[in-house]
Write a protein that holds these residues in place. Structure first.
Motif, short mmCIF file in Angstrom:
data_model
loop_
_atom_site.label_atom_id
_atom_site.label_comp_id
_atom_site.label_asym_id
_atom_site.label_seq_id
_atom_site.Cartn_x
_atom_site.Cartn_y
_atom_site.Cartn_z
N VAL A 1 9.25 -4.88 -5.50
CA VAL A 1 8.47 -3.67 -5.68
C VAL A 1 7.24 -4.01 -6.53
CG1 VAL A 1 8.49 -1.34 -6.65
CG2 VAL A 1 10.53 -2.25 -5.54
N SER A 2 6.10 -3.49 -6.11
CA SER A 2 4.86 -3.74 -6.83
C SER A 2 4.91 -3.12 -8.23
CB SER A 2 3.68 -3.16 -6.06
OG SER A 2 2.50 -3.25 -6.82
N ALA A 3 4.38 -3.84 -9.21
CA ALA A 3 4.29 -3.31 -10.56
C ALA A 3 3.20 -2.25 -10.67
CB ALA A 3 4.01 -4.45 -11.54
N ASN A 4 2.22 -2.31 -9.77
CA ASN A 4 1.10 -1.35 -9.75
C ASN A 4 0.96 -0.76 -8.35
OD1 ASN A 4 0.25 -1.88 -12.47
ND2 ASN A 4 -0.54 -3.84 -11.72
#
Length: 106
Positions: A44-47
């Protein structure tokens, strides 16, 4: 519907088509040099993006009452992509225009 289609290049669908029991299925042998570790998994993307990246997918609905074999009552649900054809025309509408499985109908 294997019996619906005639001979092509000297073979019947029962001889040439895998779904009808013909064709040549060639098994793929295992790798002689398999990888030592499994592929990485998605993270999952942090941003994450706050703006959608594209338009929503449209719902596809087959043309109602489009039946390509009235004796057997075959409609779009009996088609697979390999049977879609611009030559399969019913009431002026071919399978690409009538059936979602053929990939064009919106």
């Amino acid at each position: 519907f294997c019996g619906y289609f005639g001979y092509s290049n000297g073979k019947s669908p029962y001889e040439a088509c895998c779904i009808c029991g013909g064709g040549d299925h060639v098994p793929v042998p295992p790798s002689s040099n398999p990888s030592q570790s499994p592929s990485t998994t998605a993270t999952v993307s942090a941003n994450p993006s706050t703006v959608p990246t594209g338009s929503p997918t449209k719902l596809c609905i087959d043309e109602p009452n489009w039946v390509w074999d009235s004796d057997e009552n075959y409609d779009c649900s009996f088609l697979t992509l390999s049977f879609c054809s611009k030559d399969l025309v019913v009431n002026g509408m071919n399978s690409f225009d009538a059936c979602c499985v053929c990939g064009v109908r919106i």
